[in-house]
Scaffold this motif. Structure first.
Motif, short mmCIF file in Angstrom:
data_model
loop_
_atom_site.label_atom_id
_atom_site.label_comp_id
_atom_site.label_asym_id
_atom_site.label_seq_id
_atom_site.Cartn_x
_atom_site.Cartn_y
_atom_site.Cartn_z
N VAL A 68 0.86 -1.10 0.03
CA VAL A 68 -0.08 0.06 -0.16
C VAL A 68 0.87 1.22 -0.08
N TYR A 69 0.52 1.91 -1.07
CA TYR A 69 1.25 3.39 -1.05
C TYR A 69 0.51 4.49 -0.84
N ALA A 70 0.90 5.51 -0.21
CA ALA A 70 -0.14 6.77 0.00
C ALA A 70 0.70 7.69 -0.19
N SER A 71 0.00 9.03 -0.69
CA SER A 71 0.85 10.34 -0.51
C SER A 71 -0.31 11.48 -0.40
N ALA A 72 0.12 12.64 0.02
CA ALA A 72 -0.74 13.69 0.37
C ALA A 72 -0.27 14.99 -0.26
N GLU A 73 -1.14 15.60 -1.05
CA GLU A 73 -0.38 16.89 -1.52
C GLU A 73 -1.39 18.15 -1.16
N ARG A 74 -0.64 19.12 -0.26
CA ARG A 74 -1.42 19.97 0.49
C ARG A 74 -1.44 21.41 -0.55
N LEU A 75 -2.80 22.10 -0.88
CA LEU A 75 -2.95 23.05 -1.74
C LEU A 75 -3.59 24.03 -0.96
N ASP A 76 -3.63 25.36 -1.21
CA ASP A 76 -4.33 26.43 -0.74
C ASP A 76 -5.82 26.19 -0.33
N TYR A 77 -6.39 25.46 -1.50
CA TYR A 77 -7.83 25.21 -1.13
C TYR A 77 -8.22 23.67 -0.93
N THR A 78 -7.33 22.88 -1.10
CA THR A 78 -7.83 21.29 -0.79
C THR A 78 -6.60 20.74 -0.45
N THR A 79 -6.69 19.32 -0.24
CA THR A 79 -5.69 18.51 0.18
C THR A 79 -5.81 17.21 -1.09
N LYS A 80 -4.91 16.74 -1.85
CA LYS A 80 -4.98 15.80 -2.74
C LYS A 80 -4.57 14.62 -2.20
N VAL A 81 -5.12 13.65 -2.11
CA VAL A 81 -4.85 12.26 -1.36
C VAL A 81 -4.74 11.20 -2.44
N ARG A 82 -3.62 10.43 -2.52
CA ARG A 82 -3.31 9.51 -3.84
C ARG A 82 -3.02 8.45 -3.18
N THR A 83 -3.51 7.10 -3.41
CA THR A 83 -3.41 5.79 -2.84
C THR A 83 -3.23 4.84 -3.92
N ARG A 84 -2.32 3.84 -3.69
CA ARG A 84 -2.09 2.82 -4.85
C ARG A 84 -1.85 1.70 -4.10
N LEU A 85 -2.72 0.50 -4.55
CA LEU A 85 -2.36 -0.93 -3.94
C LEU A 85 -1.97 -1.90 -5.06
N SER A 86 -0.78 -2.47 -4.59
CA SER A 86 -0.44 -3.48 -5.75
C SER A 86 0.21 -4.49 -5.11
N GLY A 87 0.41 -5.88 -5.89
CA GLY A 87 0.63 -7.11 -5.33
C GLY A 87 0.71 -7.95 -6.20
N ARG A 88 0.72 -9.44 -5.69
CA ARG A 88 1.00 -10.53 -6.71
C ARG A 88 0.43 -11.95 -5.93
N LEU A 89 -0.12 -12.69 -6.63
CA LEU A 89 -0.25 -13.93 -5.98
C LEU A 89 0.96 -15.10 -6.48
N LEU A 90 1.09 -15.86 -5.56
CA LEU A 90 2.41 -16.67 -5.68
C LEU A 90 2.28 -18.14 -5.07
N ASP A 91 2.51 -19.07 -6.03
CA ASP A 91 2.32 -20.50 -5.22
C ASP A 91 3.58 -20.72 -4.50
N VAL A 92 3.37 -21.15 -3.35
CA VAL A 92 4.54 -21.11 -2.45
C VAL A 92 5.52 -22.43 -2.78
N HIS A 93 4.98 -23.28 -3.11
CA HIS A 93 5.43 -24.48 -3.39
C HIS A 93 6.64 -24.66 -4.56
N SER A 94 5.76 -24.17 -5.85
CA SER A 94 6.71 -24.33 -7.01
C SER A 94 7.32 -22.83 -7.19
N GLY A 95 6.90 -21.81 -6.65
CA GLY A 95 7.34 -20.32 -7.07
C GLY A 95 6.78 -19.73 -8.37
#
Length: 328
Positions: A114-141
């Motif tokens: 999970v990644y997140a960042s906030a950008e403060r402006l004079d009139y609002t605050t922009k919030v960006r969020t990103r979710l990434s990942g993967r599925l992995l078979d632990v036995h075979s890789g």
């Protein structure tokens, strides 16, 4: 009265045969045991001890559990043997933990960041969020799929949003993204588990061995009604000669259901290792190996851990004393 008894007997025999045919035509799929783990080794990622991280993890687990998958909590299954509360863990540590858990044996891990960042402006605050990942078979890789979802541009927070406000805003956004990711994961895993082989259009000459290769015939014969994800099973044969391994391969190709493919991995003297691809349930795989030994008239033992089976043949002492005939 006698005719009635005979008719009743034949009817019951027919029902038993139909039940047996239906049971053989549909092999039960083996559902994978899942564990969701957070990758936070990247210093820019949200650590696993954050409330945002926990909200994402709970949302993923709830969605996958509701869709019928068995999801196990990392803390609960690793409580006795591993230090708890660690953060900023590497991929190697996460995979090693997943492979080491035996009760229950974990098959697939969901690794997410999970990644997140906030950008403060004079009139609002922009919030960006990103979710990434993967599925992995632990036995075979083997990678079963990747995923990444980013927040839309309209995520906003008040202009004077403090740290507490930012965390709540990011948590709400991340929770919504987790729902989208869960839908993707359920679809990917569902395709793996529900996928099957339908050989109704395949020609299957069960009495002829000159139609196609041995592997083609094994696929046609062994996949009737098989459903489930293809699993990599590792077979280790010990104390087998080359000729005995040829006989064992013939039995596996001819008798084992849900066969997909196999290839030799290593061979050292009387030790042989194979990578075997199948949709067969793990429990039935062990029974089949035991029956293969009995079929070939061999004494041996079968043991397994995870997806690795070891078949050890018990060799009997060879007699080198020959009786050419009775002598005085």
């Amino acid at each position: 009265m006698k005719r009635l008894t005979i008719s009743f007997f034949l009817t019951m025999m027919g029902l038993v045969s139909l039940i047996g045919l239906s049971a053989n035509s549909a092999q039960a799929a083996e559902l994978p045991y899942l564990m969701i783990m957070g990758e936070d080794n990247d210093r820019d990622a949200i650590p696993r001890d954050s409330r945002v991280f926990r909200r994402v993890l709970n949302e993923l687990a709830d969605a996958m559990n509701a869709d019928g998958f068995d999801v196990y909590d990392e803390t609960a299954v690793s409580l006795d043997d591993y230090a708890q509360g660690r953060s900023r863990r590497s991929d190697a540590e996460l995979i090693d933990i997943a492979r080491s858990v035996k009760r229950p044996p974990i098959d697939v891990v969901v690794l997410f960041e999970v990644y997140a960042s906030a950008e403060r402006l004079d009139y609002t605050t922009k919030v960006r969020t990103r979710l990434s990942g993967r599925l992995l078979d632990v036995h075979s890789g083997r990678r079963l799929g990747n995923f990444e979802v980013s927040s839309p541009r309209n995520f906003r927070a008040p202009v004077n949003c403090n740290r507490e406000c930012i965390l709540e805003t990011v948590g709400n956004n991340a929770r919504l993204l987790a729902r989208d990711v869960a839908d993707v994961l359920v679809q990917k895993l569902g395709d793996e588990v529900d996928y099957g082989y339908d050989d109704r259009d395949d020609y299957d000459d069960r009495d002829g061995y000159d139609k196609g290769s041995t592997k083609d015939m094994a696929r046609r014969r062994g996949n009737d009604g098989c459903r489930g994800r293809v699993q990599d099973v590792f077979l280790n044969f010990q104390n087998f000669t080359e000729q005995e391994m040829l006989d064992m391969e013939d039995v596996i190709l001819a008798k084992f259901s849900c066969y997909v493919d196999h290839r030799p991995a290593a061979s050292h003297g009387r030790t042989h290792e194979y990578v075997y691809k199948t949709r067969l349930h793990t429990g039935k795989m062990k029974r089949n190996l035991i029956r293969a030994l009995e079929y070939l008239g061999m004494s041996g033992r079968v043991k397994y851990q995870g997806k690795e089976f070891t078949v050890s043949k018990v060799n009997k002492r060879r007699s080198r004393y020959y009786q050419d005939g009775a002598k005085w």
